[in-house]
Motif scaffolding. Structure first.
Motif, PDB file in Angstrom:
ATOM      1  N   ILE A 177       0.834  -1.254   0.031  1.00 12.99           N
ATOM      2  CA  ILE A 177       0.058   0.057  -0.063  1.00 12.99           C
ATOM      3  C   ILE A 177       0.820   1.222   0.105  1.00 12.99           C
ATOM      4  O   ILE A 177       1.636   1.463   0.911  1.00 12.99           O
ATOM      5  CB  ILE A 177      -0.905   0.129   1.107  1.00 12.99           C
ATOM      6  N   SER A 178       0.627   2.003  -0.852  1.00 17.20           N
ATOM      7  CA  SER A 178       1.460   3.533  -0.826  1.00 17.20           C
ATOM      8  C   SER A 178       0.336   4.562  -0.599  1.00 17.20           C
ATOM      9  O   SER A 178      -0.734   4.687  -1.111  1.00 17.20           O
ATOM     10  CB  SER A 178       1.981   3.853  -2.453  1.00 17.20           C
ATOM     11  N   ILE A 179       0.655   5.410   0.525  1.00 16.21           N
ATOM     12  CA  ILE A 179      -0.168   6.613   0.804  1.00 16.21           C
ATOM     13  C   ILE A 179       0.474   7.764   0.733  1.00 16.21           C
ATOM     14  O   ILE A 179       1.817   7.791   1.257  1.00 16.21           O
ATOM     15  CB  ILE A 179      -0.530   6.076   2.485  1.00 16.21           C
ATOM     16  N   ASP A 180      -0.227   8.577   0.326  1.00 19.96           N
ATOM     17  CA  ASP A 180       0.268  10.286   0.352  1.00 19.96           C
ATOM     18  C   ASP A 180      -0.720  11.035   0.721  1.00 19.96           C
ATOM     19  O   ASP A 180      -2.003  10.944  -0.074  1.00 19.96           O
ATOM     20  CB  ASP A 180       0.599  10.085  -1.472  1.00 19.96           C
ATOM     21  N   CYS A 181      -0.716  11.916   1.696  1.00 18.64           N
ATOM     22  CA  CYS A 181      -1.555  12.531   2.301  1.00 18.64           C
ATOM     23  C   CYS A 181      -0.995  13.947   2.207  1.00 18.64           C
ATOM     24  O   CYS A 181      -0.005  14.169   2.960  1.00 18.64           O
ATOM     25  CB  CYS A 181      -2.252  12.200   3.527  1.00 18.64           C
ATOM     26  N   LEU A 182      -1.630  15.073   1.550  1.00 20.57           N
ATOM     27  CA  LEU A 182      -1.268  16.465   1.744  1.00 20.57           C
ATOM     28  C   LEU A 182      -2.205  17.260   2.635  1.00 20.57           C
ATOM     29  O   LEU A 182      -3.696  17.096   2.170  1.00 20.57           O
ATOM     30  CB  LEU A 182      -1.305  17.187   0.283  1.00 20.57           C
ATOM     31  N   THR A 183      -1.945  17.846   3.477  1.00 21.75           N
ATOM     32  CA  THR A 183      -2.762  18.468   4.499  1.00 21.75           C
ATOM     33  C   THR A 183      -2.494  19.962   4.576  1.00 21.75           C
ATOM     34  O   THR A 183      -1.355  20.350   4.551  1.00 21.75           O
ATOM     35  CB  THR A 183      -2.514  18.060   6.048  1.00 21.75           C
ATOM     36  N   VAL A 184      -3.611  20.852   4.216  1.00 24.86           N
ATOM     37  CA  VAL A 184      -3.314  22.164   4.235  1.00 24.86           C
ATOM     38  C   VAL A 184      -3.949  22.664   5.424  1.00 24.86           C
ATOM     39  O   VAL A 184      -5.296  22.750   5.702  1.00 24.86           O
ATOM     40  CB  VAL A 184      -4.013  23.011   2.774  1.00 24.86           C
ATOM     41  N   VAL A 185      -3.146  23.252   6.377  1.00 25.99           N
ATOM     42  CA  VAL A 185      -3.740  23.608   7.812  1.00 25.99           C
ATOM     43  C   VAL A 185      -4.105  24.967   7.749  1.00 25.99           C
ATOM     44  O   VAL A 185      -3.555  25.632   6.818  1.00 25.99           O
ATOM     45  CB  VAL A 185      -2.910  23.349   9.197  1.00 25.99           C
ATOM     46  N   PRO A 186      -5.052  25.620   8.585  1.00 27.40           N
ATOM     47  CA  PRO A 186      -5.175  26.982   8.657  1.00 27.40           C
ATOM     48  C   PRO A 186      -4.189  27.918   8.362  1.00 27.40           C
ATOM     49  O   PRO A 186      -2.991  27.697   9.075  1.00 27.40           O
ATOM     50  CB  PRO A 186      -6.253  27.266   9.839  1.00 27.40           C
ATOM     51  N   GLU A 187      -4.375  29.174   7.783  1.00 25.77           N
ATOM     52  CA  GLU A 187      -3.106  29.997   7.799  1.00 25.77           C
ATOM     53  C   GLU A 187      -2.929  30.513   9.400  1.00 25.77           C
ATOM     54  O   GLU A 187      -3.917  30.784  10.077  1.00 25.77           O
ATOM     55  CB  GLU A 187      -3.727  31.298   7.085  1.00 25.77           C
ATOM     56  N   GLY A 188      -1.680  30.808   9.538  1.00 21.84           N
ATOM     57  CA  GLY A 188      -1.373  31.329  10.897  1.00 21.84           C
ATOM     58  C   GLY A 188      -0.972  30.389  11.854  1.00 21.84           C
ATOM     59  O   GLY A 188      -0.699  30.553  12.976  1.00 21.84           O
ATOM     60  N   THR A 189      -1.222  29.043  11.382  1.00 22.86           N
ATOM     61  CA  THR A 189      -0.792  27.750  12.401  1.00 22.86           C
ATOM     62  C   THR A 189       0.771  27.773  12.329  1.00 22.86           C
ATOM     63  O   THR A 189       1.201  27.108  11.290  1.00 22.86           O
ATOM     64  CB  THR A 189      -1.656  26.589  12.168  1.00 22.86           C
ATOM     65  N   ASP A 190       1.252  28.105  13.614  1.00 18.55           N
ATOM     66  CA  ASP A 190       2.705  27.951  13.673  1.00 18.55           C
ATOM     67  C   ASP A 190       3.159  26.403  13.850  1.00 18.55           C
ATOM     68  O   ASP A 190       3.971  25.884  12.999  1.00 18.55           O
ATOM     69  CB  ASP A 190       3.267  28.866  14.539  1.00 18.55           C
ATOM     70  N   CYS A 191       2.826  26.192  14.990  1.00 17.60           N
ATOM     71  CA  CYS A 191       3.379  24.554  15.472  1.00 17.60           C
ATOM     72  C   CYS A 191       2.340  23.721  15.192  1.00 17.60           C
ATOM     73  O   CYS A 191       1.055  23.586  15.684  1.00 17.60           O
ATOM     74  CB  CYS A 191       3.803  24.927  16.861  1.00 17.60           C
ATOM     75  N   VAL A 192       2.558  22.496  14.370  1.00 20.40           N
ATOM     76  CA  VAL A 192       1.778  21.368  14.107  1.00 20.40           C
ATOM     77  C   VAL A 192       2.654  20.087  14.644  1.00 20.40           C
ATOM     78  O   VAL A 192       3.710  20.074  14.563  1.00 20.40           O
ATOM     79  CB  VAL A 192       1.458  21.275  12.630  1.00 20.40           C
ATOM     80  N   TYR A 193       1.766  19.586  15.436  1.00 21.99           N
ATOM     81  CA  TYR A 193       2.224  18.367  16.002  1.00 21.99           C
ATOM     82  C   TYR A 193       1.709  17.043  15.411  1.00 21.99           C
ATOM     83  O   TYR A 193       0.988  16.856  14.708  1.00 21.99           O
ATOM     84  CB  TYR A 193       2.033  18.179  17.442  1.00 21.99           C
ATOM     85  N   ILE A 194       2.794  16.027  15.345  1.00 22.83           N
ATOM     86  CA  ILE A 194       2.364  14.706  14.668  1.00 22.83           C
ATOM     87  C   ILE A 194       2.691  13.553  15.920  1.00 22.83           C
ATOM     88  O   ILE A 194       3.528  13.808  16.807  1.00 22.83           O
ATOM     89  CB  ILE A 194       3.147  14.162  13.625  1.00 22.83           C
ATOM     90  N   ALA A 195       1.720  12.691  15.840  1.00 25.46           N
ATOM     91  CA  ALA A 195       1.794  11.539  17.135  1.00 25.46           C
ATOM     92  C   ALA A 195       1.140  10.433  16.492  1.00 25.46           C
ATOM     93  O   ALA A 195       0.515  10.274  15.183  1.00 25.46           O
ATOM     94  CB  ALA A 195       0.714  11.952  18.276  1.00 25.46           C
ATOM     95  N   LEU A 196       1.344   9.293  16.946  1.00 26.31           N
ATOM     96  CA  LEU A 196       0.895   7.963  16.539  1.00 26.31           C
ATOM     97  C   LEU A 196      -0.302   7.600  17.534  1.00 26.31           C
ATOM     98  O   LEU A 196      -0.023   7.655  18.760  1.00 26.31           O
ATOM     99  CB  LEU A 196       2.127   6.873  16.583  1.00 26.31           C
ATOM    100  N   THR A 197      -1.215   7.004  16.929  1.00 27.29           N
ATOM    101  CA  THR A 197      -2.449   6.395  17.715  1.00 27.29           C
ATOM    102  C   THR A 197      -3.155   5.085  16.750  1.00 27.29           C
ATOM    103  O   THR A 197      -2.056   4.765  15.937  1.00 27.29           O
ATOM    104  CB  THR A 197      -3.501   7.242  17.795  1.00 27.29           C
ATOM    105  N   GLY A 198      -4.095   4.683  16.937  1.00 25.24           N
ATOM    106  CA  GLY A 198      -4.450   3.279  16.048  1.00 25.24           C
ATOM    107  C   GLY A 198      -5.671   2.881  16.884  1.00 25.24           C
ATOM    108  O   GLY A 198      -6.334   3.472  17.814  1.00 25.24           O
ATOM    109  N   ASN A 199      -5.958   1.424  16.449  1.00 26.41           N
ATOM    110  CA  ASN A 199      -6.652   0.701  17.166  1.00 26.41           C
ATOM    111  C   ASN A 199      -6.277  -0.784  17.228  1.00 26.41           C
ATOM    112  O   ASN A 199      -5.806  -1.262  16.152  1.00 26.41           O
ATOM    113  CB  ASN A 199      -7.994   0.697  16.288  1.00 26.41           C
TER     114      ASN A 199
END
Length: 801
Positions: free
Chosen positions: A769-791
């Motif tokens: 499986i090949s996954i490509d996700c482009l996320t456009v966050v709201p203008e002015g959002t300085d710090c965006v965090y990434i974390a892992l979760t799941g089920n």
């Protein structure tokens, strides 16, 4: 400062008088002010303009012996003194109008009438002064000199202003700030300026302050009227919106009533159409649609079956197999529904669900055989919601299906009957519905179908052991309390006729004894706890009991109803049950096989009756230390911690890894293994993008941008960003069963991230499986965090590069 004013005051006077003239002109032509107030302000502005321009001319021709100078200096000085009184008089007219129209006084205050008399006297004395030199006189060089009564020309306007000030102070609380502030300035500032002018002779501070506050008065008056106009417009808009809401509410009530009538023709006892509408609206919200769009989906869903209003009763009431001819007639309900609702011109969206909710994603549906996204989005949503409600409602031949079976059925039809993206959203809703509340209400079927639900019934009788068992209630990290009374059947001793608590897990929250249903519904019994303290461990690893005996209950009258109070709570893989009666206090801790399963509590017994059953779900959460650990904690980690601690996710997004700020060029490495009970595609890791004040998922101002499942689906909940998800199955993809098996054995992941301003890209490949996700966050959002979760998976050796 004084030198600057003295050097440039003629230019300042000219500029300010010009401004006054312009303001007076605009005041005259404005339509936003009441007529008398407009005339008062116009009078005040033109009077102030003449006052300041005349004062300027008096300075220019002071001491000019020419004939022109002779006349202009006299006319200018006369106008200065006369217009000073005129400005005060105009302000008095302004205050009088406010008293009548803003404050609401029946009569103008007597003090303001006194001001009218004072200003009249002031004008008379100015005219008289031209003949007797009371205020001023001119020498042979045409130079201006103060007269013996000069102080009177200050006292008269000051007295008027003080009286006006007393009125302003008295009624300031009843006026808006736009009115009261400039009025206070107009009465106070000239007085202060006059005091200053006594020490700085040669600069017209008083006249300039009068002109300046006059301009401010007009500006604030316009601002106040604008605010009133905006308030009136808002009020009208609110009234129009309220009227519209009332119309929509009436329309919605009518639509629901019609839908219930249609449901009743099919013999449905519950609100099928209402539930389909509720589920559809929630799906729409999870898809990121606006509240207005969600409401349109809701209304369309309420009336999705309206075409059945003309379907013959013989077909709707037929519980057997329909003939081909009858199927054709039944299928016509979508055409009829579309035609009925197409006549509602104001709401053209209503017909969408009614006409197209039986279309299939693979084009095998009806009436038009549309394929994929050619089917309107609302119809695709309602199709999934309708199928879900069919499976979770009571039928003549069955009760609602188990949640696990519903989930499997929906997943198997994704891409065939249903839009796979909407199916994933529905499955996400199912995973969050840990109490299985999204189904037809049990209360409507207590007598026919659900006599074992102890949250509804008040009394149960147990004969032979496990012949009847209540439905399970989920035990969670919040304390659950039960209370009931028990009595042995006639002819049985209490020691042989007791209630018991059964702890178990099952897809349908029911206790099973049949091997086939035990396997199909994943039934696992942890153990039993009898009211006399006897504990049986089945799948539980071990247990520990403590009892405090107050007296021997077996010596009591067998006909006595004995009251029991139970308290149950879960902490990871340990469950604690407290059983109190007036004869004993018992505490039982049971160590479960692991922390990956749900725990349900059911009541059973033998040869006894229980009554007055009450169930209370508190919001008191268990804390570390509330339950003694009697067995080691079980985890499924096969590797050590990486840069951050490993996490085991025992349910849908129940745990989240430590987060890191997203950086351009960041890579994340980790290993995942699905937990032993995992059997669905979405039992896998998820990537979570978000922002919060402290970087925590539960932090203040949490905003979720993307939650991407690594099976290639979007599980974002109420996302605040735009996500473009692209998924490809490579040639080495061996199918979903093989993909699940690979994840169960263990799979190493690499996540690549890049960031350009507010655009974040996440890329990965795993098991074909090949996954490509482009996320456009709201203008002015300085710090965006990434974390892992799941089920239902374990994430290990998590490293950031």
């Amino acid at each position: 400062m004084f030198e600057f004013l003295q050097a440039h005051q003629l230019n300042i006077m000219l500029g300010m008088s010009s401004i006054c003239f312009a303001v007076g002109f605009f005041a005259l032509i404005t339509k936003s002010l009441p007529r008398k107030r407009k005339l008062a302000i116009t009078d005040l502005e033109f009077s102030a303009c003449i006052l300041l321009y005349s004062d300027r001319m008096a300075y220019i021709y002071h001491g000019d012996p020419s004939n022109t100078g002779y006349w202009l200096v006299r006319i200018a000085n006369f106008l200065v003194f006369f217009m000073t009184i005129s400005v005060v008089h105009a302000f008095n007219l302004y205050v009088s109008d406010l008293c009548r129209n803003e404050i609401g006084l029946a009569k103008v205050p007597f003090r303001l009438r006194i001001v009218e008399i004072i200003t009249g006297v002031g004008w008379f004395l100015v005219i008289l002064s031209q003949f007797i030199g009371l205020y001023y006189y001119f020498d042979e060089t045409n130079a201006y000199h103060r007269g013996p009564g000069f102080i009177i020309c200050y006292l008269i306007p000051f007295l008027a202003l003080f009286i006006q000030l007393s009125v302003v102070f008295q009624y300031a609380g009843k006026l808006s700030l736009f009115i009261s502030i400039p009025m206070l300035l107009f009465t106070i500032l000239p007085i202060i300026a006059s005091i200053c002018q006594a020490f700085f002779y040669g600069v017209s501070l008083t006249n300039m302050s009068i002109v300046a506050t006059g301009v401010v008065l007009y500006i604030f008056a316009i601002m106040e009227m604008n605010e009133k106009y905006e308030s009136a417009q808002k009020r009208k808009l609110d009234e129009a919106n309220e009227a519209n809401r009332s119309v929509m509410k009436s329309f919605e009530q009518t639509a629901v009533a019609v839908a219930r009538a249609v449901d009743s023709r099919e013999g449905r006892k519950g609100g099928h159409s209402q539930r389909v509408a509720d589920y559809s609206r929630e799906i729409a919200r999870n898809l990121g649609m606006s509240e207005k769009e969600c409401y349109k989906v809701y209304l369309s869903a309420v009336l999705h079956d309206i075409g059945k209003i003309v379907t013959p009763d013989t077909i709707l009431e037929n519980k057997g197999r329909l003939t081909e001819k009858e199927k054709e007639i039944l299928h016509e309900h979508v055409i009829t529904g579309g035609e009925i609702l197409s006549t509602v011109d104001d709401y053209p969206f209503l017909k969408t669900a009614a006409k197209y909710h039986h279309e299939r994603y693979d084009s095998k549906g009806y009436p038009e055989g549309l394929r994929g996204e050619d089917i309107p989005l609302t119809a695709r949503i309602v199709a999934v919601a309708n199928a879900y409600d069919e499976m979770t409602s009571y039928k003549d031949d069955r009760e609602p299906m188990a949640q696990g079976r519903v989930r499997k059925n929906l997943a198997s039809e994704a891409g065939k009957k249903f839009d796979p993206h909407i199916v994933d959203v529905m499955i996400g809703m199912i995973d969050r519905d840990t109490e299985y509340m999204m189904k037809e209400a049990d209360e409507e079927y207590v007598e026919e179908a659900d006599k074992s639900d102890i949250t509804v019934v008040n009394r149960m009788h147990f004969d032979n052991y496990k012949e009847q068992v209540s439905d399970g209630i989920r035990v969670t990290g919040e304390y659950l309390k039960l209370r009931f009374e028990s009595r042995p059947d006639v002819g049985y001793e209490r020691k042989n006729a007791l209630p018991t608590v059964i702890l178990f897990d099952s897809f349908d929250r029911c206790v099973h004894r049949n091997e086939r249903t035990i396997k199909n519904l994943r039934y696992l019994e942890f153990g039993e706890i009898w009211m006399d303290g006897h504990v049986i461990c089945t799948a539980a690893r071990t247990s520990k009991s403590e009892v405090t005996t107050i007296s021997d209950p077996l010596r009591t009258d067998e006909n006595e109803w004995m009251a029991y109070e139970l308290e149950a709570v879960l902490l990871k893989d340990h469950v604690k049950i407290r059983i109190n009666s007036k004869y004993s206090e018992r505490s039982v801790i049971m160590a479960l096989p692991d922390s990956t399963r749900y725990v349900f509590l059911a009541l059973a017994g033998e040869h006894c009756t229980i009554r007055n059953i009450t169930v209370t779900k508190t919001h008191d959460e268990v804390k570390e230390g509330d339950i003694e650990r009697i067995a080691p904690e079980v985890d499924f980690f096969t590797r050590k911690d990486g840069d951050i601690p490993n996490i085991q996710i025992d349910g849908y997004r129940e745990s989240t890894s430590e987060a890191r700020p997203v950086e351009d060029g960041m890579r994340i490495f980790f290993r995942t293994e699905s937990l032993p009970i995992a059997d669905l595609v979405h039992h896998c890791p998820y990537l979570l993008l978000y922002s919060s004040d402290d970087g925590e998922v539960t932090g203040r101002n949490y905003q979720e941008f993307a939650c991407i499942r690594l099976d290639g689906d979007d599980a974002t909940y109420e996302g605040k960003a735009q996500n473009k998800l692209t998924v490809h199955k490579r040639s080495d993809f061996g199918g979903w069963d093989a993909w699940k098996e690979i994840n169960k054995k263990g799979l190493d992941y690499e996540i690549r991230l890049s960031r350009r301003k507010n655009r974040i890209r996440m890329e990965t490949e795993n098991a074909g499986i090949s996954i490509d996700c482009l996320t456009v966050v709201p203008e002015g959002t300085d710090c965006v965090y990434i974390a892992l979760t799941g089920n239902l998976c374990a994430l290990m050796d998590i490293r950031f590069r």
